[in-house]
Design a protein around this motif. Sequence first.
Motif, PDB file in Angstrom:
ATOM      1  N   ASP A 129      45.338  37.794  41.948  1.00 30.58           N
ATOM      2  CA  ASP A 129      44.392  38.566  41.150  1.00 30.58           C
ATOM      3  C   ASP A 129      43.217  37.677  40.766  1.00 30.58           C
ATOM      4  N   ASN A 130      42.276  38.253  40.033  1.00 29.80           N
ATOM      5  CA  ASN A 130      41.062  37.510  39.694  1.00 29.80           C
ATOM      6  C   ASN A 130      41.331  36.304  38.804  1.00 29.80           C
ATOM      7  N   ASP A 163      39.885  43.496  42.556  1.00 26.64           N
ATOM      8  CA  ASP A 163      40.822  42.746  41.722  1.00 26.64           C
ATOM      9  C   ASP A 163      41.799  41.912  42.540  1.00 26.64           C
TER      10      ASP A 163
END
Length: 559
Positions: A389-390, A368
């Motif tokens: 983050d993604n 992540d």
Amino acid sequence: MSNLENPRKWRFTWEAQSHSPNLRLFLFDSHTKPSIQCKNLKTRLDLSQSVLHVSWLEEEGDEEVSVRVPVPKVLIDSESPAILRALDDHIEVKLVLLLPVDHPIVSSFDSVLNLSENGDDAVGLDKTKPLVMDTDLKSLSSMEEGAHFYCRSCSTRLTKSPLRNFVEMPSIDWREVADNWFGGCCCSFGGVSEKLVTKFANSYTCAKGVCLLNFTTILLCKDDLVACKLYNGTQEYQPGQDFASDNCLSENMLTSQDKTNDLCGKFSSIHIKNDCVTTNVLVTTQEANGHDALPVSDFSETKASVPGCCVHTADHIQNHVEGGCQHDVSETYLVDQNTSKLLADQKLFLNGFLGNAFMAKSYNLSMDVDWMEFVCPNCLSLLGAYPFDNGGAHIDGGVRLFKSYISTCSSAGGSGDLFRKYSLERMFTNQLLESAKDELSFRTLVRDLKTKSPLLQIVLLNPNSWCCSGYCLDAATATESSMKLDLLPIIKVLFSDCGATTASQTRVCEDWITKNLADVVCMFARQVDELIQSLASAKDIFPPSYNSLQGLPLSSLRR
């Protein structure tokens, strides 16, 4: 006796081992085969000048050739004879020491002889001792006017204003320690462990004006940095309102009263399915008002329901609420999904990895989290890293600066630079030795932090070596230069550059990891390239016959 026309073509390397009273000299050049061309080897030690004279007769004629080799600051037993050997590609000389090179008396030569009274000698003294990693909390906190941080390459100031608030980051093995002390259950003492989990996540929160420290990095809020623009690879990201923490007061945060009002009166049921409890957690009014830890989400996703466990207690409280009996519920509230979303970002911190992006263990990496390089706004040199983050959102509003690339004054490496002892090579070596101690593995594969492709294989051979090298002296420089020679602490390693490997060679690397139980770490490719250059350069300080072992290059790294 005549000297060589150009004695500096002869290179020397002194090597010693910790706890061993021997000092070995390698003397070599690229054009001479000593086993054939050097006859009647002789040595003469001049302790007053700290010089070793090595002489021999050339293959043709009776002309004697002599070179002068500076001797490092060690205690040599002058009464013991030297052992000489003329080999194919070098001359080897062995001397006997009165004390090993790492003996405290030898280590304190400079202080005994009062050679470290000025700053320049103090800087040199740092190089002669193994690097001792520290958070540098005391030294930074003692700076009365606060601390600025600078790019080590171009001396560009990175911070807007002096920082005076320094805090150590928690240990990376916090979860194991918490579970060992309090247990893993969420009831009884296990509740303390859960609370520590929350406080740990909050302790990594980046607050403006606060500098978090660990052994390899410093963590600063992006608002403390000059011209700080953070990108996720395609676009600039400006942190929004959805990331907040009760331990970090900023304009993007909710106030404690807002949190209390948001929590009070909100009830959402605890869903129990197949004897497991999911995300919703209990929070008391005292915790909401007292700036205590935010509610802990499902960092273990699900927790088995055991009779007498706090899951049943929560279920009992909910039954009271649904039955209209609220006299025990006035102090207890449940967090709704919107408030729990706050902890979704913080869950990324719970593996402890975000505190050390310098050299990451593979098992601490999160799918992540994507890491981006943070570079100097002036010279574009690598300075550190920051996480996304993604979804392309900056996770914590902070930037991790590596101590090897920054300084605490504009004159990097000077006596006023508190980070002068740190370098990429020495920090990597220190982490390598720690890994060998903790993981009991002397083989390491370094992967690219972004692509996870193999870049470098390292096999640790000797963690306690000392060496120094240079070129032989002529008559004019013998006295001047000999007193400045110090043995430096190193480790001996085998290495292999995996950066340009094919698919089949990559499979060989993976098999090597499995077969040898090798440790796997991840670093930025730019850092690994710098390490490979250092390894290739250090390989040349030994004669060719000592450059390889079992088909792998033999080299050294500073420690």
